[in-house]
Design a protein around this motif. Structure first.
Motif, PDB file in Angstrom:
ATOM      1  N   VAL A  24       0.818  -1.006  -0.056  1.00 50.26           N
ATOM      2  CA  VAL A  24       0.118   0.107   0.197  1.00 50.26           C
ATOM      3  C   VAL A  24       0.887   1.349  -0.061  1.00 50.26           C
ATOM      4  O   VAL A  24       1.871   1.373   0.587  1.00 50.26           O
ATOM      5  N   ARG A  25       0.450   2.299  -0.911  1.00 51.45           N
ATOM      6  CA  ARG A  25       1.314   3.576  -0.823  1.00 51.45           C
ATOM      7  C   ARG A  25       0.333   4.381  -0.245  1.00 51.45           C
ATOM      8  O   ARG A  25      -0.660   4.695  -0.283  1.00 51.45           O
ATOM      9  N   VAL A  26       1.055   5.319   0.634  1.00 51.87           N
ATOM     10  CA  VAL A  26       0.524   6.496   1.283  1.00 51.87           C
ATOM     11  C   VAL A  26       1.185   7.749   0.978  1.00 51.87           C
ATOM     12  O   VAL A  26       2.415   7.975   0.859  1.00 51.87           O
ATOM     13  N   PHE A  27       0.356   8.784   0.480  1.00 47.91           N
ATOM     14  CA  PHE A  27       0.871   9.870  -0.208  1.00 47.91           C
ATOM     15  C   PHE A  27       0.016  11.062   0.108  1.00 47.91           C
ATOM     16  O   PHE A  27      -1.170  10.866   0.407  1.00 47.91           O
ATOM     17  N   LYS A  28       0.649  12.369  -0.266  1.00 49.91           N
ATOM     18  CA  LYS A  28      -0.114  13.376  -0.243  1.00 49.91           C
ATOM     19  C   LYS A  28      -0.169  14.024  -1.590  1.00 49.91           C
ATOM     20  O   LYS A  28       0.638  13.904  -2.342  1.00 49.91           O
ATOM     21  N   ILE A  29      -1.071  15.065  -1.616  1.00 50.64           N
ATOM     22  CA  ILE A  29      -1.458  15.768  -2.975  1.00 50.64           C
ATOM     23  C   ILE A  29      -1.614  17.072  -2.499  1.00 50.64           C
ATOM     24  O   ILE A  29      -2.555  17.490  -1.715  1.00 50.64           O
ATOM     25  N   GLY A  30      -0.861  18.026  -2.922  1.00 48.03           N
ATOM     26  CA  GLY A  30      -0.748  19.462  -2.739  1.00 48.03           C
ATOM     27  C   GLY A  30      -1.785  20.236  -3.547  1.00 48.03           C
ATOM     28  O   GLY A  30      -2.507  19.655  -4.334  1.00 48.03           O
ATOM     29  N   GLU A  31      -1.995  21.496  -3.098  1.00 47.93           N
ATOM     30  CA  GLU A  31      -2.729  22.408  -3.716  1.00 47.93           C
ATOM     31  C   GLU A  31      -2.650  22.620  -5.259  1.00 47.93           C
ATOM     32  O   GLU A  31      -3.773  23.039  -5.977  1.00 47.93           O
TER      33      GLU A  31
END
Length: 226
Positions: free
Chosen positions: A61-68
């Motif tokens: 499983v990949r955990v990530f953030k998406i910016g504005e």
């Protein structure tokens, strides 16, 4: 409730469950369930309430953030025997999930309710040790990412990323520029420009969807900031 065969799998993933007479084992078997997650399935969206805690028996499983701006950055991945520290943190602090978690390869996971997770942290030392060791290891990973983003040039980070991937997958990497950008929190345009520079120096050969490493020592020098 787990079957005997499922418990045996759980015991290989979490060795402290190996003793079938132990209270922690009997409780885990009676309250956990085994679920299957297909590739690309979303485990959590940003802002979700963490109602369950999962330990992977297989898959990734990949955990990530998406910016504005729409840029992505990978925070970490977890695989067999591991779990998501953000889920644990959210349950313990009663906060919402602050990132996105998606399945990369076919996964199976042992799942318990968030209330059960909290009770076990208070009740069972082996479970508590597992959770805190997980938090400690993953915190070090996240701190390393923060250090890279804040203090290392993007060309250095891309060179180091390619070297790391080649150690696992060989000299020819099935990677797109967008995938590298998503891993490192950059834009596709920046990645393309840096890869073109690497190619001009003879370090790599870039084709559509593929990057071949031609000169590993040269790439290592770039990764070292030289």
């Amino acid at each position: 409730m787990l079957s005997e065969s499922q418990w045996r799998v759980a015991a290989t993933v979490l060795p402290f469950l190996a003793d079938p007479t132990a209270e922690v084992t009997r409780t885990f078997v009676s309250q956990a369930t085994l679920i299957r997650l297909p590739p690309a399935a979303t485990v959590f969206e940003e802002g979700d309430v963490c109602s369950t805690f999962a330990i992977l028996a297989q898959g990734q499983v990949r955990v990530f953030k998406i910016g504005e701006t729409g840029r992505e950055i990978t925070l970490y991945r977890f695989a067999r025997g591991e779990s998501c520290i953000l889920t644990a943190s959210c349950i313990l602090s009663e906060r919402q999930f602050p990132a996105i978690a998606t399945v990369e390869t076919q996964a199976e996971a042992f799942v318990v309710a968030h209330t059960t997770f909290q009770q076990w942290v208070d009740t069972f030392p082996p479970w508590r040790d597992y959770v805190f060791q997980l938090l400690s290891r993953r915190l070090a990973t996240v701190m390393a990412i923060i250090d890279e983003v804040a203090f290392r040039r993007m060309d250095v980070r891309i060179a180091a990323f390619l070297i790391h991937q080649s150690a696992r997958d060989g000299a020819t990497l099935a990677l797109t520029h967008q995938q590298i950008a998503a891993e490192l929190g950059s834009s596709r345009e920046v990645v393309s420009r840096i890869l073109a520079d690497f190619a001009a120096n003879g370090s790599v050969h870039v084709t559509r969807g593929s990057i071949a490493i031609l000169d590993l020592p040269s790439l290592a020098q770039r990764a070292a900031g030289r």
